[in-house]
Write an enzyme that holds these catalytic residues in place. Structure first.
Site, PDB file in Angstrom:
ATOM      1  N   TYR B 137      -3.049  12.198   7.750  1.00 12.07           N
ATOM      2  CA  TYR B 137      -2.313  11.429   7.524  1.00 12.07           C
ATOM      3  C   TYR B 137      -3.363   9.707   7.382  1.00 12.07           C
ATOM      4  O   TYR B 137      -2.697   9.679   9.218  1.00 12.07           O
ATOM      5  CB  TYR B 137      -0.851  11.534   8.079  1.00 12.07           C
ATOM      6  CG  TYR B 137      -0.111  10.911   8.121  1.00 12.07           C
ATOM      7  CD1 TYR B 137      -0.034   9.826   7.253  1.00 12.07           C
ATOM      8  CD2 TYR B 137       0.708  10.812   8.907  1.00 12.07           C
ATOM      9  CE1 TYR B 137       0.942   8.969   7.303  1.00 12.07           C
ATOM     10  CE2 TYR B 137       1.914   9.554   8.731  1.00 12.07           C
ATOM     11  CZ  TYR B 137       2.382   8.921   7.576  1.00 12.07           C
ATOM     12  OH  TYR B 137       3.427   8.416   8.084  1.00 12.07           O
ATOM     13  N   LYS B 167      -3.223  11.898   2.405  1.00 13.97           N
ATOM     14  CA  LYS B 167      -1.356  10.976   2.549  1.00 13.97           C
ATOM     15  C   LYS B 167      -1.983   9.665   3.409  1.00 13.97           C
ATOM     16  O   LYS B 167      -2.087   9.351   4.508  1.00 13.97           O
ATOM     17  CB  LYS B 167      -0.117  11.816   3.556  1.00 13.97           C
ATOM     18  CG  LYS B 167       0.760  10.512   3.528  1.00 13.97           C
ATOM     19  CD  LYS B 167       1.879  10.380   4.769  1.00 13.97           C
ATOM     20  CE  LYS B 167       2.936   9.942   4.368  1.00 13.97           C
ATOM     21  NZ  LYS B 167       3.929   9.915   4.996  1.00 13.97           N
ATOM     22  N   THR B 169      -1.508   5.999   3.019  1.00 13.27           N
ATOM     23  CA  THR B 169      -0.087   5.237   3.156  1.00 13.27           C
ATOM     24  C   THR B 169      -1.347   3.970   4.215  1.00 13.27           C
ATOM     25  O   THR B 169      -1.147   3.537   5.240  1.00 13.27           O
ATOM     26  CB  THR B 169       1.130   5.743   4.766  1.00 13.27           C
ATOM     27  OG1 THR B 169       1.365   6.864   3.650  1.00 13.27           O
ATOM     28  CG2 THR B 169       1.449   4.774   4.728  1.00 13.27           C
TER      29      THR B 169
END
Lengths: 305, 305, 305, 305
Positions: B137, B167, B169
């Site tokens: 992440y 992920k 971000t």
């Protein structure tokens, strides 16, 4: 509230080759620190890889240290974590086992952006051990909490009854002095950068500190304060310059947590590896570091077991 | 390895007024998310205040979510922490209870500065649940780990067998696309910024995402992907613009973790307060936020219980 | 106010081997850019090493470019500097010689920390050429001015009459879109990151851009917009992916200002060295870069003289 | 090479109400500084808004200062700029008019990221006035050049013949001391943070400094050094604490460049406004600042005209 006089050591956490915490060396470790002039320990902090330990491991370490230290030798337990419920549990436990005090750095996540958030964080922890002095450990390079400490002191004053002071691990001797002067020295401002102990003494008078390099270079670091107190500036300077030489070396090996921990092995108290994600030193690096230390006659000036 | 199609929600952690974790709303929460088009959940992450939970609380939440979700609805458990032994324990537990996958962000302390450190960190966790897909992440704004992700993919490739993807971000759609193109899409690049879903689709073709605002604005967010797939660019744009309008509002109230969690109460699923050091919204703030949301007709477009 | 349609190039400043500005190649340079589909130039900006030029050199370059461009080809003069009196002088001069517009980035010193400071800065410059459109060039990575651009637009609106828009060289397509939507597109939001032109088009409809890589890769960059306008998404993606491949290469050679300028030599328009403190490429680096470019068939796709 | 003994002042640039440079007050200004114990001036630097001046203005100021100072009072001309050709011109001019030395900070654009770039930058300037001592002005907070200064000294040593030393305006007294110790004090390390002069003296022995607050608080700042030299630590501390109190005030008014310049008016030497983008103080702010200064009895301790 009592102020700390002299230097408190921030010990490494002894580990086995497989990475398990190793409680066995703690008594010898404590005795060695006392013998070399330290006045106490600040355990489970950054040097102790506290954030990389489970809550249970932190509890066991606290118990072992409290059992192991000589009479009058202070044990301050770093109880900070990202999870305040763990921190409160650790704080209550520290009280229960008879630790001298507690401390906490700002959590690295979420990053603290406002004084009010930091006060609330510290208040919650301090309230879990209301009879123990609570120290805030200011080390913004590690957690991004670059808030103004004088504003923080004003905000905790009158709100956190057991707030004792700050372990100040930051470069601004200006801010440090302003905090020290607040209400004529109401709070205990512990110096936290071994490389600038002498300049800090010049500015601020008698005081305590919490140190990372005193694990192996405590005799020198303690002697800086003694020379200064004795009015021997030349010697204080020589010692501070030497302290910096040692720090120059560990800077070549990923700093105190990695390089410093490995020095312990070289002085005869093997404390094992660091936990991931720290990158452990290779044997080649150890050898090179040893040579650098020999070149500055470290092994004749370092701590004695 | 299976790639995720559609949007995964990052749920908030329900809490009681006293701050205890509240497992009771989880089944209704899961059903609501499925009903509004989400394909799974990524629990105990940043929206879920995972770092502010005890290990035991994270375990209980994982169990409750796995029990509560409908058939085929994925549960990915965020198991990252500063303490790898806790993370490994959580990973093994996720496997044991039948979670679909696991994930971890970089630890905020110590700050990761090298690809090798990050690989080692992820490798240790992934190895604790070798049969589950592991997602990294990437959210550097939260943990300071601004490493180049393409280099990271190259480094894990062939070394972490159950590494599934990222992920992502972060703002760089350039880097995102380069990662997506690596070995013709070998890894699953999950989009992780709800405000730029449409531009990402334009660049990258069919894909999945993990979202924070889908807790309350999932119908809109899901519809962006559907409009795009149907070739209806005008509608996709209208929906993405609307998604940004909602995000504009939560930005006025300390973002998704604080503002977004409070929106849940406004749509009928009260999830309680945030944990310290998050500053909870006051009633006045809630009222003001509600008015802002009404002004953009949010309550007719938001998720349906 | 007229909005820019199509792509504006940010040219390098031609220099002699001794580092003197070399005006001679400008007409051929201008013709080449027009031939490859560019609609104008944004001179003396970051690609043009504007901050490293004397005021007199900037004046001479502006005159030469205005003289050299074909009918209808826009010349926008970057007039930003740390010294507003120089900037105002350059702005008035741009007007005098018939440039199409002017622009300025935030000064790198003193670092701008407030919207009001930035407005005042831009206002002073814009007022020196009140008949020319003024563009703010937002490139915070170069000057540390990370202010919210929507707030900035609100602040200039109604205060700087000739404020035309922003050259937006930053990663946030969310903020970019919010600026674009302000008062139904009141201001001209020029896209400024060649690597994400396609995602930006998907989000925002027809628009212009100011580009650094179009000096050598303009045919490809222009074709992205054409393919998108023609509804050929597959081709637009292929072209954008290719544009990123070229950018991957220059990232190996200190970016566009250094690596990109040297590419000009490789395509037949030698523009000479960079000024100190830029580190010029060695011959070995040039050779290695050439090989990387050949490997992606660059010399068959690049701009044609 | 001669080392500077005592404190050099960094003067503000006098301006008229319309923002034009005002040469008229310079002789009185110079006399005032000498009278209050300063040993020279470092003109056209950050306090002097050097980057906001045209090259011609910088030339005129340099000439005026050289003409105006008393015998033996040093004039060091800051010649740094983003444009090395301007800087070289200013350096040659400084030599020509008989300035004592020159200096330059790192350019804020492009941001210097490597020691080699900084060496090349300084080398080019220093070579334009080879008979004058050249000082590098290290103030990374203003230009983002956070390079290690010890590495920089090693790199210039033997390469820039007229390299004299560093004006060190950064918090690390550790790095400062390491630079001071380099080859037994080969280079002149001028202290550059008025708020920590005493701690620096404790560490480093006799030395010089370049100061911003000595424009109005020079008597106090000079007296710190005298008290220290006389072995009167208590008085040195009292004076340093007082110096910090004054600095506390200017920190409320945008620091020395804005707040400090306005203090000059209050002590009787009006130097006019700051240039955009600095935000000038309002009359209300001036009044409030005056009250703060009165509260610490500043007007009885400040510089005397």
């Amino acid at each position: 509230m009592e102020k700390i006089i002299g230097l408190i050591d921030a010990p490494f956490t002894p580990m086995k080759a497989n990475g398990d915490v190793n409680l066995e060396p703690v008594p010898a470790y404590a005795a060695m620190l006392a013998k070399n002039g330290l006045k106490g320990v600040f355990i489970n902090g950054s040097s102790g890889e506290g954030y990389m330990l489970t809550t249970e491991e932190r509890i066991q370490l606290a118990e072992k240290w409290v059992e192991s230290v000589p009479e009058g030798f202070k044990v301050i337990v770093h109880v900070g974590s990202c999870c305040l419920r763990e921190s409160a549990k650790l704080a209550a436990h520290a009280k229960e086992i008879g630790a001298w005090g507690i401390g906490a750095m700002a959590p690295p996540f979420p990053k603290i952006g406002r004084v009010e958030e930091l006060v609330k964080y510290c208040e919650t922890i301090a309230a879990a051990a209301p009879d123990l002095p609570f120290y805030f450990y200011h080390i913004p390079a590690f957690n991004g909490c670059f808030l103004p400490m004088l504003d923080f002191l004003k905000a905790v004053d009158g709100r956190i009854p057991n707030f004792a002071g700050i372990k100040y691990t930051f470069e601004s001797l200006y801010e440090y002095n302003q905090c020290r002067l607040y209400k004529n020295g109401k709070f205990d401002m512990l110096h936290g950068q071994d490389e600038t102990y002498l300049p800090s003494l010049a500015q601020g008078g008698a005081q305590g500190g919490i140190c990372g390099t005193t694990n192996y270079n405590g005799r020198v670091q303690v002697a800086i304060g003694e020379a200064w107190a004795a009015g021997d500036l030349a010697r204080a300077r020589e010692l501070q310059d030497y302290s910096q030489e040692v720090i120059n070396v560990i800077c070549h090996y990923r700093g105190n947590i990695v390089g410093g921990k490995r020095i312990m092995k070289l002085i005869g108290l093997d404390l094992g590896p660091n936990r991931v994600p720290w990158r452990n030193m290779t044997d080649e690096e150890e050898k090179a570091m040893k040579a650098e230390l020999e070149a500055i006659d470290f092994f004749n000036r370092c701590n004695i077991l």
